[in-house]
Design an enzyme around this catalytic site. Structure first.
Site, PDB file in Angstrom:
ATOM      1  N   ILE E 203       2.362 -50.155  27.093  1.00  0.00           N
ATOM      2  CA  ILE E 203       2.582 -50.182  25.867  1.00  0.00           C
ATOM      3  C   ILE E 203       0.985 -50.173  25.218  1.00  0.00           C
ATOM      4  O   ILE E 203       0.218 -51.004  25.239  1.00  0.00           O
ATOM      5  CB  ILE E 203       3.275 -51.653  25.374  1.00  0.00           C
ATOM      6  CG1 ILE E 203       4.669 -51.519  25.887  1.00  0.00           C
ATOM      7  CG2 ILE E 203       3.354 -51.831  23.657  1.00  0.00           C
ATOM      8  CD1 ILE E 203       5.143 -53.032  25.974  1.00  0.00           C
ATOM      9  N   LYS E 204       1.166 -49.506  24.129  1.00  0.00           N
ATOM     10  CA  LYS E 204      -0.083 -49.119  23.371  1.00  0.00           C
ATOM     11  C   LYS E 204       0.170 -49.692  21.697  1.00  0.00           C
ATOM     12  O   LYS E 204       1.080 -49.003  21.234  1.00  0.00           O
ATOM     13  CB  LYS E 204      -0.772 -47.764  23.422  1.00  0.00           C
ATOM     14  CG  LYS E 204      -1.963 -47.616  22.488  1.00  0.00           C
ATOM     15  CD  LYS E 204      -2.303 -46.214  22.461  1.00  0.00           C
ATOM     16  CE  LYS E 204      -3.346 -45.979  21.633  1.00  0.00           C
ATOM     17  NZ  LYS E 204      -3.703 -44.669  21.063  1.00  0.00           N
ATOM     18  N   VAL E 205      -0.432 -50.268  21.337  1.00  0.00           N
ATOM     19  CA  VAL E 205      -0.686 -50.954  20.067  1.00  0.00           C
ATOM     20  C   VAL E 205      -1.855 -50.907  19.206  1.00  0.00           C
ATOM     21  O   VAL E 205      -2.823 -51.029  20.208  1.00  0.00           O
ATOM     22  CB  VAL E 205       0.187 -52.279  19.826  1.00  0.00           C
ATOM     23  CG1 VAL E 205       1.868 -52.161  20.038  1.00  0.00           C
ATOM     24  CG2 VAL E 205      -0.400 -53.544  20.752  1.00  0.00           C
TER      25      VAL E 205
END
Lengths: 304, 304, 304, 304, 304
Positions: E203-205
């Site tokens: 997950i990239k935030v």
């Protein structure tokens, strides 16, 4: 077989040999065979503008065979047209010249500020008609762009799997940009980059002007001192934008105009490293001898 | 087998023999067999306008068998109707006359300025009913045109693969053009060209008037001196617009009217090189003898 | 086996024997077996109007088995209901009575002027539940009609291929027509014709009034002197509109009302040549004995 | 194996043994095994309301393993959650407790008056994760309801074919009804009926109030004297609305509240014949011992 | 092979060994091999912002080979880009570095307040290009979010079946939240949770600020005393929100900025337990030596 063609084909390392065969066929056909340059005859104007506006000036052009023969006689690399025009001559001219099936088209009986063409053919159509490739138009800046990109993605994936070359007409148009912006240098370079990112083998854009449309882009053009003052420099910039020169970028001829105006523009395209031209109305709207003569002069420039 | 039929079939070189068989079946059937001309009976008015408006005048026409028999007795080349009408007689009349399954239809219980028909049958339906072809209506100039073109593309591709002829009704209609413009010469010629580009084998348009709808077209008609002053010249222009004569173009009969008015129009269609007529209301809304008589007179003109 | 049933089956010559088997099953079941007349019990009111409005008056009706048994005990030809109601008794009542899976439904927690039901079951569901047919509602005059016609086309094609009968509820409704127009004679006749053209084997419409909704239709009704002054004449006209009597047309019972009012209407339907009735609320919203009694009186009329 | 479970399974006679196996697995698991009652732990609040709002109060709940273990330790019949939460423990807890993959979900970063969840998993996902069933939320009264019903129809058909139980959360919500109406007795009963008609094996609704939302319903409730004055009577009415008691109907616990308030409500659900509860926030938002204690007290009531 | 990598892989117990192989490939590549930390080079800026805005500053970056080589030379774990950029080097760099095919993209020639990217590639494309995973951007808070979630669901299901890792860029954006809210701690934590629930492996935030966007969330943050005063605490909270630490969460580098500003942020990400960074513009918009130097300093922090 020329080393230049081999060099160009080396850029398409993710494609299987079936695609390379068709790209090579186009580049080894006609007057410019082996030079890595291409002049393609496109005839979708009947669909786009209506038959009389397209063919009345040179009525021989109502006949779909005329364009096949014109492309062959003039020494073009390929002939591109919608389904019906190719169907009407596919058997007689099978294998005589590479053909590109134009898979989407718009007509002028309805228009909107954000254009969206209809899909009018399929990859299977291209295969049964013996084509070398498919053609597809995208209109970046249209609110319908995503649908076009999605259609292209599916068609391009199928075309590549079937060994067909993918030729993308990338014409920014829509309520989001100005009319002048459609040919602005930042917009045309961006349009070429989008087509390349979407997986096009051959990219067709319009010759750009020195107008810059987007503020965020203008800052960069000024800060980095990108020279867009002459056509050849703009062409070089567009080709750079298409993967640093690793993609074939060709340019449209635009509306019908005088011979010298056409040739002057071609000289600029050639000087900037353009890979060639797509010349429709300027060729088939003249008597055949004149059209062929113009095409030959264009090819001579690209051979220069 | 006539040489004229062979000549016409030679225009469809991209189609496989299964399609040619059905095109030949239609052209070798009825009074006009072998002439290359066609008179087709279409009965979709019940769906389009309602049963009473269509059949009350000649109540025998409520029965779907009536139209099969009328088409046979009058010597028509083919009979075209929606799913239900063909289903109701497909077994009894199997092989007695070529049938065309009309695959989309509109009813009059709802209407909008930009028409969009419903798809009401499939290529598989046409096959199980023993049809020679499929029929499909497009409304260029409607904001829904792209959806119709897309539907036609899919159906036509499947039909051709299955050996069925593709007959396209091309009727420009929509908020983008005037009511008068629906039969304008520039618009009708354009409509015929679009249908041809979409891959139609047989194109049905309305007889055009001398009105010119689009400004961009008018300039060309005037500049090139295209003569649209008489019906025969307009018909010749429309046929030219459909691939320089390489596609079968037939004309609708329009609203019910007097016999002489019908015949006068047919003479113009024939003089202009029209390939035939589709005559519905003018035939089945008369007593059978009168309807047959009219159809025979029409055929006599096309034989002339 | 009666000759009347054979005669009716002869109208469905485009269907394969699997469909004929199920049509015959329905026509050879119950009190009216062999007469060519049908009384069908439909119970989709729970979905359409809510459970309390449908079943509180006769609380036995909350149980889905009640309706299966009521249809059997009353001698109905078939029982029609949505997915859940059929699932809840399909094993226990398998083969005891022909069932029709209603494939689309609307609920009353949301409503709009142009109705559009949800598709709530599939042809495969109908097969696994042992049904004789599928049921589908279209709302001509709704702006969503095309979507319904398209859904019906796909489901009907699959149903016919699987040997299932296709029963179409054709109820014009939408902002394009008046409330009175929903049962106007011209509109109901048109609705029956549309359902027939879409390929229905059995068509259900509402009993029409003598109102004429559309101006274009009124001209024809007056010019041709179509007599719509009595219910039997209107019924005959509707049946004529459904392919000149070549399709089974049955009529809905409408809102719950007094026994004599129901029977009076049935007499008109019968006198006009109606093929039968679908009677829901008037049967299951009464105590079982009363409901059965009413159904038996209805059947007696159709036997008369 | 209890006779009560066999009795309940007999209601699902249209389902194949694979579905019955999974329904039985759920009913033969945990503290309530064999009673025909169910307490299910659902944890989709992280998706619906955000992680902090869901898990900060009892931070152990951020870990997806926590909920698997809580459901096992508390003796629940099943554990329901979205794709990611089940994926994160499916291997470790495989076969230890029946799981229900929640196939659609909404988040709170966007909201509209007519809710429409996203489909976030598939039947194949449920199979590869070893689930006993699928869960799906419908919002009757939303203008998007038809799309939800259609999605459910397809998923439920596939789930049943694969032997999975179908659990439907039926929550009327949308601009067409009032906020109070979402739990009105007529609306909740209708919601349970719709879910049953759509083919649900297990139906989850909210405990209803004595408010009546729809005028057409109120007339019937008054005319037929339906008693909705106490929770147990309303529960009995809802269960009656779900096919006269032939479907498993369970009730949600709603927002977090005091223990006694929870238990009081459970007593009403039990007294009315409710088949059990789905208790999420009231269990996992307390320390584990407290949550387990509450769940055990709930189960004790259902055993009573 | 490190025990930390094995530990991380143990979190993905629902995935088959093919997926684990590709996750391991990424975690065992480059400078951070075996640490469980990742630095990924993403280059989709040409598509998103245009070629000049992306590459003019360091013109070597127009060439797609540059980025492959930069990722390898700098010791990155993986290189992520859209279709065209990967196609242009897939053969030459096959197997030299794990690649992630970015499957959806937006361009800046059209923009709207509720963003919706186009799908620009497929799982089959990722397979033929030898990728380790697919990348997909969702914009929670956009009114188009459901369509993105649905697209991701289908692509992720296919990717997992084919053994590809699923990397999700989760960027809340749309008219429903404020510009400041896009990086609010509650929103970023929620975005990470949604991506995890949708089945993302990685997950990239964006690094969150201490702003809290939603009132309902603020109450909880205050009531539960969640400390969001420093970047490391916010990072720890985001990782907790992604399944209590059972999912790999990495952070974007954001707009180009000074070296020390970048490194300062990385220290906070590392201190909070972040699994790594995706650093695009801050690496490839500098001369290669500077870009590599920055990336090496970043990696040194994650090794610390």
């Amino acid at each position: 077989m020329s080393s230049r063609v081999d060099e160009i084909l080396s850029w398409y390392g993710s494609d299987h040999p079936g695609v390379l065969k068709n790209l090579r066929w186009m580049m080894e056909t006609g007057t410019l065979a082996g030079t890595g340059k291409m002049v393609i005859l496109p005839v979708d104007q009947g669909f786009e503008h209506g038959p009389a506006r397209s063919f009345a000036k040179n009525a021989a052009g109502y006949d779909p065979h005329y364009h096949y023969q014109l492309a062959i006689d003039a020494g073009c690399n390929a002939y591109a047209a919608p389904l019906g025009f190719l169907e009407a001559g596919a058997r007689q001219f099978a294998g005589k010249i590479p053909t590109i099936l134009k898979l989407n088209n718009s007509d002028s009986l309805y228009s909107s500020s954000d254009p969206m063409p209809a899909v009018t053919g399929s990859v299977d159509d291209a295969l049964r008609l013996g084509c070398a490739g498919i053609g597809f138009t995208i209109y970046p800046a249209s609110c319908e762009r995503n649908e076009m990109y999605n259609e292209l993605r599916e068609l391009a994936e199928d075309a590549k799997a079937a060994g067909l070359a993918v030729v993308v007409w990338s014409y920014p148009r829509g309520a989001a940009i100005s009319s002048q912006g459609e040919t602005a240098i930042d917009v045309v370079a961006y349009a070429a980059h989008i087509a390349a990112q979407l997986g096009a083998h051959i990219i067709k854009v319009k010759p750009p002007t020195d107008h810059i449309e987007q503020d965020a882009a203008r800052k960069v053009y000024e800060a980095e001192g990108i020279d867009v003052s002459s056509l050849d420099k703009r062409i070089a910039h567009v080709i750079q934008a298409a993967f640093g020169g690793r993609r074939i970028v060709i340019f449209s001829g635009g509306a019908a105009k005088g011979t010298e105006a056409v040739l002057e523009e071609i000289r600029g395209l050639h000087a900037g490293g353009g890979f060639g031209s797509i010349i429709g109305r300027n060729s088939f709207q003249r008597p055949k001898a004149e059209g062929m003569d113009l095409l030959k002069q264009v090819m001579a420039i690209y051979q220069g």
